[in-house]
Design a protein around this motif. Structure first.
Motif, short mmCIF file in Angstrom:
data_model
loop_
_atom_site.label_atom_id
_atom_site.label_comp_id
_atom_site.label_asym_id
_atom_site.label_seq_id
_atom_site.Cartn_x
_atom_site.Cartn_y
_atom_site.Cartn_z
N LEU A 28 0.82 -1.10 0.06
CA LEU A 28 0.18 -0.17 0.04
C LEU A 28 0.89 1.27 -0.03
O LEU A 28 0.34 2.55 0.16
CB LEU A 28 -0.99 -0.01 1.25
N ASN A 29 2.16 1.15 -0.18
CA ASN A 29 3.17 2.11 -0.30
C ASN A 29 3.16 2.98 1.17
O ASN A 29 3.27 4.10 1.35
CB ASN A 29 2.96 3.36 -1.23
N LYS A 30 2.88 2.19 2.19
CA LYS A 30 2.71 2.67 3.42
C LYS A 30 4.30 2.56 4.24
O LYS A 30 4.91 1.76 4.03
CB LYS A 30 1.77 2.20 4.39
N ILE A 31 4.42 3.56 5.12
CA ILE A 31 5.53 3.57 5.86
C ILE A 31 5.40 2.84 7.28
O ILE A 31 4.69 3.33 8.25
CB ILE A 31 6.17 4.81 6.09
N ALA A 32 6.33 1.82 7.57
CA ALA A 32 6.30 1.29 8.75
C ALA A 32 7.07 1.94 9.80
O ALA A 32 8.02 2.59 9.50
CB ALA A 32 6.62 -0.01 8.75
N ASP A 33 6.90 1.63 11.19
CA ASP A 33 7.90 2.06 12.22
C ASP A 33 8.60 1.06 12.94
O ASP A 33 8.16 0.18 13.65
CB ASP A 33 6.77 2.52 13.20
N MET A 34 9.98 0.97 12.44
CA MET A 34 10.89 0.00 12.82
C MET A 34 10.93 -0.04 14.36
O MET A 34 11.25 -1.02 14.82
CB MET A 34 12.12 -0.09 12.03
N GLU A 35 11.06 1.30 15.07
CA GLU A 35 11.51 1.50 16.38
C GLU A 35 10.33 0.80 17.23
O GLU A 35 10.56 -0.12 18.01
CB GLU A 35 11.51 2.84 16.63
#
Ligand SMILES: C[C@](O)(CO)[C@H](O)COP(=O)(O)OP(=O)(O)OC[C@H]1O[C@@H](n2ccc(N)nc2=O)[C@H](O)[C@@H]1O
Ligand SMILES: Nc1ncnc2c1ncn2[C@@H]1O[C@H](COP(=O)(O)OP(=O)(O)OP(=O)(O)O)[C@@H](O)[C@H]1O
Length: 334
Positions: free
Chosen positions: A227-234
């Protein structure tokens, strides 16, 4: 012409195994891989037509390359890659290469694989080969399972034997955290670690249970990226559910496992996650900030004198402008 390329190391933030491949030569895996700010430097000078390729080594781990590959440079991933490309594209490759080896060798940080991918990207640009991604991946696969990841300049969930790369977009909050990488130099080959995992004779059901959390995380990351969304690695790391199941269920590398457990116990302030990367031998501890990581470093060096220990940062992708500057001419080869 003279050119410098930074060739970055990776960490595996989780790693699941799903049995053997059909031809029984490798394992099906799923792994979240990301970059860290530790890199080899590859300096390339062009030579006269027909002069061929020469390679020299420097850097703190230069001597380790021949220790593990033998003295034959033909086994070096850089030379292997150039030979494959020269054969495939009927090219005379005439280069003098200097490899500054700063990534611990045979450590699970993918140094050799990263070097190979750097050469594929370099040759594509420099010789104007206009390789498709599939053509690059075909060369990468001939060198090793991890090489495909390094063709991608972002974090990725890698499946198949590790060569099916699903890029994941992370926000850069994780860059503010500090990572202590250690390597006790307790070397066991990747093949041996995988085969010792096989000897556990886990049922499919055991594997499913062990892989459950990693699996859920992999699915949700891949869906987000579609979905071209940005994930939060932290946030993901804080969940503390990602595991390296290759190592977790393996009985070897016990010294490294004990060492990181001890460092984690003695330097628990600000600690977010610790694990072994790939099939070892390196391990990492992720801390809230450099202060906590520096304390852990001192602790680690006191407890285990002579080990490789370095504080670094995670780079979820190599595309952003700050990282491009670090990459120097790498930007032209990306
Ligand atoms: C442990 C990891 O580093 C995790 O990223 C990779 O799975 C290993 O990747 P790599 O070093 O590029 O591995 P390769 O050089 O292709 O393979 C070395 C050996 O590891 C074992 N191997 C490797 C990858 C894989 N998916 N299954 C395997 O069983 C095989 O015995 C193989 O002969
Ligand atoms: N350019 C290279 N740099 C480092 N090692 C190399 C290189 N070429 C060949 N090798 C050999 O490849 C083996 C694996 O080295 P590498 O440092 O890539 O391991 P690794 O970090 O465990 O990789 P991976 O995570 O891909 O398993 C070693 O036996 C090493 O001697």
């Amino acid at each position: 012409m003279f050119l410098n390329i930074n060739s970055y190391a990776k960490l595996n933030l989780f790693l699941s195994i799903y049995g053997l491949t059909e031809d029984k030569t490798r394992h099906n895996i799923s792994s979240l891989m990301t970059y860290v700010d530790i890199c080899d430097k590859i300096s390339i000078t062009t030579k006269r037509y027909g002069d061929g390729v020469s390679i020299n080594f420097g850097g703190i781990f230069a001597h380790k390359i021949s220790q593990y590959t033998g003295n034959s440079v033909e086994n070096n991933t850089i030379i292997k890659t150039l030979k494959l490309i020269s054969d495939e594209y009927d090219l005379s490759i005439d280069l003098d290469i200097y490899l500054e080896k700063n990534i611990p060798v045979a450590s699970g940080m993918g140094g050799g694989s990263s070097n190979a991918a750097a050469m594929i990207k370099f040759c594509d640009k420099f010789y104007g080969l206009e390789m498709t991604q599939d053509e690059k991946i075909n060369i990468a696969r001939e060198i090793g399972a991890d090489v495909s990841f390094f063709l991608q300049n972002s974090s990725a969930v890698c499946s198949g034997i590790g060569d099916v790369v699903n890029p994941i977009y992370f926000d850069d909050a994780i860059c503010k955290k500090s990572v202590l990488v250690i390597d006790l130099m307790e070397k066991v080959s990747t093949a041996k670690i995988y085969s010792s995992y096989d000897q556990l004779n886990l049922s499919q059901q055991d594997e499913e249970i062990m892989n459950k959390n990693n699996n859920l995380i992999a699915l949700s990351l891949v869906n987000l990226s579609k979905l071209n969304k940005i994930a939060d690695m932290e946030q993901l790391i804080r969940l503390n559910k990602m595991t390296n199941n290759l190592i977790q269920s393996d009985k070897i590398l016990y010294k490294t496992k004990n060492a990181i457990a001890k460092i984690a116990e003695n330097s628990s302030d600000g600690l977010i996650k610790f694990d072994i990367t790939g099939a070892g031998s390196a391990a990492y501890l992720i801390y809230e900030n450099p202060l906590f990581a520096r304390r852990a470093l001192t602790n680690a060096q006191t407890m285990f004198p002579g080990i490789f220990a370095k504080i670094t940062t995670i780079m979820p992708d190599l595309h952003d402008s700050a990282n491009l500057q670090k990459c120097g001419v790498y930007q032209n080869c990306a």
